[in-house]
Design an enzyme around this catalytic site. Structure first.
Site, short mmCIF file in Angstrom:
data_model
loop_
_atom_site.label_atom_id
_atom_site.label_comp_id
_atom_site.label_asym_id
_atom_site.label_seq_id
_atom_site.Cartn_x
_atom_site.Cartn_y
_atom_site.Cartn_z
N GLY A 65 44.02 46.69 32.06
CA GLY A 65 42.83 47.42 31.66
C GLY A 65 41.62 47.03 32.50
O GLY A 65 41.71 46.77 33.71
N SER A 66 40.47 46.94 31.85
CA SER A 66 39.22 46.78 32.58
C SER A 66 39.05 45.42 33.24
O SER A 66 38.15 45.25 34.07
CB SER A 66 38.03 47.06 31.65
N THR A 67 39.86 44.42 32.88
CA THR A 67 39.76 43.16 33.62
C THR A 67 40.14 43.36 35.08
O THR A 67 39.69 42.62 35.96
CB THR A 67 40.67 42.06 33.01
N LYS B 150 39.09 45.62 36.89
CA LYS B 150 37.93 46.15 37.61
C LYS B 150 37.32 45.10 38.54
O LYS B 150 36.68 45.47 39.54
CB LYS B 150 36.88 46.66 36.62
#
Length: 503
Positions: free
Chosen positions: A220-222, A224
Site C-alpha cells: 500500500g502507501s508505504t 510511496k
C-alpha cells in the site's frame, strides 16, 4: 584361466570397485549432507543424546537443553516460547526450523570450528556439547513489539513487527502473530508431539508461519517512499517542486469506475498540482500514480530492486520469501497464456501506491526505511550476532555487510525530509516522539476482494538525522477494529523506537 572364469573374475572386480567408489562417495563427499539432513532420524537421535547449545538474547537463553531421564537424555526447552518462536523455530526429532535449523551445526556440536572442543571432550571422557548462538535481538524492543502487537490485533489477529539497526542491518526485533509454543513440538512423547503439530498445521491462521519474512502482502502507501525515491533519484522532481495530483485519476487506457484512482476523502490532494510534501504527508494516491507513470515501469522496478525487491538477502534465518515488484505481465486470452509483456501505464500507476502485483514482507519494508535512514545505503539484515563454544568463547562474530547503495545520500536526505513532514503534520503523526525527529509513512492496502478489510502498514526510523532504528509494522487481521496503518501501526512503531533509543 578359461574364458568363463575370467569373465566372472572381471565382473566381481567391477562390483568390488563400484562398492569401494560408493563407500568412498558416501563417507567423504556425502557424509556432511546426510549428517545435517533434518530427515536423518539416526543423526537426530544422536543429537538428542548430547547437550545442545544455547540460543541467547543478551545473556538470557531463549532455547536450552535440560537433562531428562529417558532414551534421549536431553529435552529442548524454550523459556519464552511465544515471543521468540518465529525466530528460534523448534527442534523436533527429524526436523528443525528457524535458528534451530540454520545454526544446527553449531548448536549440535558438529561444526568444524568446534573440532578442538570435541577432541578435548573425548580425551576427558566428557559428552560432546554444542556451541551457542547469540542473536542480535534487543530484549526490550522484542518484548514491547510482541505485547503491543498482541494488544492491537487481539487474540485472533494476525500481524508482524520488524526492527532493524540501519547502519549495520542487525535485526533488533522480529515478532509474528499468531505464534505457537515450540515446547509442545520438542516433546519426546511422539503422540503428544504429533498431535500438537497436526493442530498447528491445520490452523487456518497459520501460527507456524513467520509473517516477518514469509508473508507477502500489498504494501500500500508505504511503497510511496520507493516511488518518491525513484522520482528524485531519476531527476523527475525534487522536494521543492509541485507534482501532479487531482481529486481522481482515470487510469491511462481504461474506462469505468473500477479503474478510477481517488484519494479516499483526503481533500488536500484534490488540486491538479500540489507540493511534493503535501503529496507525501497526505498520502495522495493520484499524485503517486501519476508519478509512477511518468517514471515508467523500468525505473520503478530498478529502484524497488535496489531496495531489495526481487532478491534474497537473509542468510541466517531460513524461509525468506522474495518481495516482488512485477517483472512482467502474462495475459490470458481465450484461455491461452500470451507471451510475457511489460507493465502498461495503468498497471504501473497502481504500483506507484503499492498495489497491482507489488508484494512485500515486513522485513523488506523495514529494509526500505533502514536504507533511507542510512543515507541511502542498504545493509544485509542478519539475526545471528555471534557463535560461541559451550563455555562462551567467541568463535565468530557477524560483520555488517553492505549490499549496495539503494539511492544517493542526496535522494535519501530529501525522502527523509518528506517522511519527517509526514510525522510532524501528516498521516504518520501517531509515531511522533517528543524531542526526536521521526521519519514515517502509513499504508492502508486494499486486498482486491470486495468487502474485505484492508491491510495496515507503518514504516519509520529515528532519529531522522542519525537513525538508530527502523521499524515496519504490518497488521494483517484485527477482528473488531477498523484497520488503518497510522492509528494501529503508528503507536507500535513509536514504542519500539523508544525501546531501542531508551526514551
Amino acid at each position: 584361466m578359461n574364458k568363463p572364469i575370467r569373465a566372472v573374475s572381471i565382473f566381481s572386480l567391477a562390483l568390488f570397485v563400484a562398492l569401494m567408489v560408493n563407500v568412498t562417495y558416501i563417507q567423504f563427499w556425502k557424509a556432511e549432507d546426510y549428517n545435517t539432513d533434518p530427515a536423518n532420524a539416526r543423526a537426530a537421535e544422536a543429537s538428542f543424546a548430547r547437550e545442545r547449545g544455547l540460543i541467547l538474547v543478551g545473556q538470557d537463553p531463549v532455547a536450552r537443553s535440560k537433562p531428562v531421564d529417558d532414551q534421549y537424555k536431553y529435552l529442548r526447552v524454550y523459556p519464552k516460547p511465544f515471543q521468540y518462536a518465529p525466530i528460534t523455530g523448534y527442534l523436533q526429532l527429524g526436523s528443525q526450523t528457524g535458528i534451530e535449523r540454520s545454526q544446527n551445526a553449531i548448536l549440535s556440536g558438529e561444526d568444524p570450528r568446534l573440532f578442538v572442543n570435541r577432541l578435548v571432550d573425548l580425551l576427558q571422557g566428557d559428552s560432546n556439547q554444542g556451541g551457542n548462538v547469540v542473536l542480535t535481538i534487543n530484549q526490550r524492543a522484542q518484548r514491547i513489539a510482541y505485547e503491543m502487537l498482541q494488544e492491537t490485533v487481539g487474540p485472533e489477529g494476525e500481524g508482524s513487527v520488524v526492527a532493524i539497526e540501519p547502519k549495520t542491518g542487525r535485526i533488533l526485533a522480529m515478532v509474528s502473530l499468531p505464534t505457537y509454543d515450540p515446547n509442545e513440538l520438542a516433546s519426546h512423547n511422539a503422540a503428544e508431539r504429533t498431535k500438537a503439530y497436526d493442530r498447528l498445521e491445520a490452523d487456518e491462521s497459520e501460527p507456524l508461519l513467520n509473517r516477518a519474512i514469509q508473508t507477502r502482502l500489498f504494501p500500500g502507501s508505504t511503497f510511496k517512499v520507493v516511488t518518491a525515491a525513484a522520482a528524485i533519484e531519476n531527476g523527475l522532481y525534487t522536494i521543492d517542486d509541485n507534482v501532479p495530483s487531482g481529486a481522481s485519476y482515470q487510469l491511462p487506457g481504461t474506462t469505468g469506475e473500477q479503474n478510477v484512482v481517488d484519494n479516499e476523502g483526503r481533500y488536500l490532494c484534490n488540486s491538479e498540482e500540489i507540493s511534493f510534501a503535501t503529496a507525501m504527508a497526505q498520502s495522495c494516491n493520484t499524485a503517486f500514480a501519476k508519478m509512477a507513470v511518468e517514471l515508467g515501469p523500468e525505473k520503478m522496478r530498478a529502484t524497488a530492486e535496489a531496495f531489495g525487491f526481487n532478491s534474497d538477502y537473509l542468510l541466517d534465518l531460513p524461509g525468506q520469501a522474495q518481495s516482488v515488484y512485477p517483472k512482467s505481465v502474462t495475459d490470458v486470452i481465450d484461455g491461452e497464456e500470451q507471451p510475457p509483456r511489460e507493465l502498461n501505464d495503468a498497471e504501473t500507476a497502481r504500483t506507484g501506491f503499492g498495489q497491482f502485483d507489488v508484494q512485500s514482507t515486513p522485513l523488506q519494508m523495514a529494509m526500505v526505511a533502514a536504507a533511507i535512514g542510512n543515507r541511502g545505503t542498504l545493509m544485509r539484515p542478519y539475526v545471528v550476532e555471534e557463535v560461541q563454544t559451550a563455555d562462551y568463547q567467541t568463535l565468530e562474530t557477524t560483520d555488517p555487510d553492505e549490499l549496495r547503495p539503494a539511492i544517493s545520500p542526496e535522494t535519501a536526505a530529501q525522502v527523509t525530509e518528506l517522511m519527517v513532514d509526514t510525522v510532524d503534520a501528516g498521516t504518520a503523526s501517531p509515531a511522533a516522539i517528543p524531542g526526536v525527529d521521526v521519519a514515517g509513512k502509513t499504508g492502508t492496502a486494499q486486498r482486491g476482494i470486495a468487502g474485505a478489510p484492508p491491510y495496515g502498514w507503518f514504516i519509520s526510523f529515528a532519529p531522522a538525522g542519525n537513525a538508530q532504528v527502523a521499524v515496519a509494522v504490518m497488521i494483517q487481521e484485527a477482528p473488531g477494529k477498523e484497520i488503518a496503518g497510522g492509528q494501529l501501526g503508528g503507536p507500535i512503531a513509536k514504542a519500539v523506537m523508544e525501546a531501542v533509543m531508551e526514551k
